[in-house]
Scaffold this motif. Structure first.
Motif, short mmCIF file in Angstrom:
data_model
loop_
_atom_site.label_atom_id
_atom_site.label_comp_id
_atom_site.label_asym_id
_atom_site.label_seq_id
_atom_site.Cartn_x
_atom_site.Cartn_y
_atom_site.Cartn_z
N CYS A 200 48.90 33.87 33.59
CA CYS A 200 49.17 34.86 34.64
C CYS A 200 50.46 35.63 34.34
CB CYS A 200 49.27 34.19 36.00
SG CYS A 200 47.73 33.46 36.59
N THR A 241 40.62 36.23 36.27
CA THR A 241 41.38 35.58 37.34
C THR A 241 42.88 35.70 37.11
OG1 THR A 241 39.56 33.99 37.61
CG2 THR A 241 41.67 33.45 38.64
N CYS A 245 45.80 37.69 39.31
CA CYS A 245 47.07 37.10 39.75
C CYS A 245 48.25 37.89 39.20
CB CYS A 245 47.14 35.64 39.29
SG CYS A 245 45.96 34.56 40.09
#
Length: 471
Positions: A200, A241, A245
């Protein structure tokens, strides 16, 4: 005391990875420093390859058609050197290609003579590099928000590269590899969570850098991997994903927090996410004019930099660069070999799409990195920048080592000896150029800027224009 095969491999791996770490994480890292590191790793690869002569002869890394294609490319390159305006600079670029090939071969031989432990070492190394760069980025962001300044320049948060696009090229290679621990069943839940946080953060940095080539490369990799079985789709799910984030934290830091603290953010990432060519049309037309003028031999390796222009010393497009400098026949040979190798790897990945073997999952991630780099090379200087050349050699070499041969074969001794001689001469030439130029880089850069130029144009060195005054 004579070192064993595995000990020699460990020595080369430790030295190469330490140099790569200095290349990227050191605060004093610049384009010229990275080029020097590249030459040093090339020398290490040469010495390792010479010490592993027997191992080279006992294993097949490339097949006969690929060997023939490489001989043709190198031969056409020498012809292009002969027609070049500055043969020594052209020969330097030719030698650089061979040196990058030697680095790829060294990594391939290292992995072939090792086991999956080396795969874990590689991924741990990638994780460590990305962690260090993320901590550097976080430290710079923390200082920017706490020092009380009214303006935050986001370009200052990116360190270790002379241009943020070069940082983006490095991320194109490493973003796909960071997802590997998330795919492995042997990764503990805690470790998986930590790796996901790092992924992330790495996406957050990619977003803030605003390198459109990275978005293009990762998009191309995603479009291919989505069709490569459940593990390809799982790889894509983790990346999407983490991207989400990263976008959330980017908005939280540089929009919400910055507004709350009264800090104005400059060089905002979304300002660079446009459809403009950023003056690439100027250098693309120059490359096209060079191709039309000399379609067969080209102007000579590195000789796009021999024709001064206000934008760059390379076309930011791999096919145009190779065709304009090495000639159209050479560019076609390179394209055929690249497509052939990519197709062979794609078939292996497709055939083993259902397996959970760690080597197959690593091949999947390496293939994604290769696709991303090739896609980015269509709009950026991936095949020019020293750090990107090193990572391209690493990825290609590791994929060569993992490739399963259907028909066992042995390397041709005479071909290996010729390659060793060429590699030794190439590394020697690069060392000579480095010793000749490095002591005077500051003076040369200053003279270039004093001549009224607005920015340095990297190629071999950070001031990469080799055109003489008035040319």
């Amino acid at each position: 005391m004579t070192l064993s095969t595995q000990q020699r491999g460990r020595v080369f791996l430790v030295v190469a990875l330490c140099l790569l770490t200095l290349c990227i994480t050191a605060s004093f890292s610049t384009h010229d420093w990275q080029r020097t590191v590249q030459i040093s790793i090339g020398l290490c690869a040469l010495l390792y390859g010479m010490s592993m002569a027997t191992a080279h002869r006992e294993q097949l890394l490339i097949d006969r058609p690929t060997s023939i294609g490489l001989v043709i490319i190198l031969g056409l390159g020498l012809v292009s050197v002969g027609f070049a305006h500055q043969p020594l600079w052209a020969l330097t670029e030719w030698a650089l290609l061979i040196t990058c090939g030697s680095i790829a071969v060294a990594f391939a031989v290292l992995r072939r003579n090792g086991d999956e432990t080396l795969d874990r070492v590689l991924i741990l190394f990638v994780l460590l590099l990305c962690l260090i760069k993320s901590l550097q980025y976080g430290h710079s962001a923390f200082l920017a928000f706490t020092r009380g300044a009214s303006i935050l320049d986001m370009d200052l948060l990116l360190s270790g590269f002379s241009n943020k696009r070069f940082y983006g090229q490095f991320q194109t290679f490493t973003l796909p590899l960071l997802a590997l621990p998330l795919l492995l069943s042997t990764t503990s839940r805690t470790a998986r969570g930590l790796v996901f946080v790092l992924l992330c953060a790495w996406w957050l940095i990619a977003i803030s850098g605003g390198t459109r080539g990275t978005w293009l490369g990762m998009g191309a990799a995603a479009m291919v991997l989505v069709f490569l079985g459940p593990w390809g789709r799982r790889w894509l799910a983790w990346q999407v994903t983490a991207l989400g984030c990263g976008l959330f934290f980017y908005w939280l830091l540089f929009s919400v927090l910055a507004r709350h603290l009264g800090v104005e953010v400059s060089n905002f990432a979304d300002e660079r996410l446009t459809a403009s060519l950023s003056n690439r049309e100027v250098i693309w037309w120059q490359a096209w004019d060079m191709i039309r003028e000399r379609p067969l031999s080209g102007f000579g390796p590195m000789h796009f930099a021999d024709i001064a222009n206000p934008v760059a010393a390379h076309p930011h497009q791999a096919i145009l660069q190779w065709a304009s400098e090495w000639g159209v026949p050479s560019a076609l040979c390179v394209m055929v070999l690249a497509l052939r190798a990519s197709w062979a790897t794609l078939m292996v990945v497709h055939q083993r799409a259902q397996t959970r073997v760690s080597a197959d999952l690593l091949r999947l991630c390496l293939f994604a990195a290769l696709i991303g780099a090739l896609a980015q090379s269509m709009v950026d200087g991936v095949i020019v920048m020293p750090n990107s050349q090193l990572w391209l050699a690493l990825v290609v070499g590791w994929l060569m080592a993992l490739h399963p041969w259907q028909v066992p074969g042995r390397a041709i001794p005479s071909l290996y000896r010729a390659w060793t001689v060429l590699a030794a001469l190439s590394v020697a030439l690069l060392i000579f150029v480095a010793c000749r130029d490095l002591p005077y880089t500051k003076e040369r850069n200053q003279q270039y800027m004093d001549a009224g130029k607005t920015h340095l144009q990297p190629r071999f060195w950070v001031q990469g224009v080799i055109a003489h005054e008035g040319r």
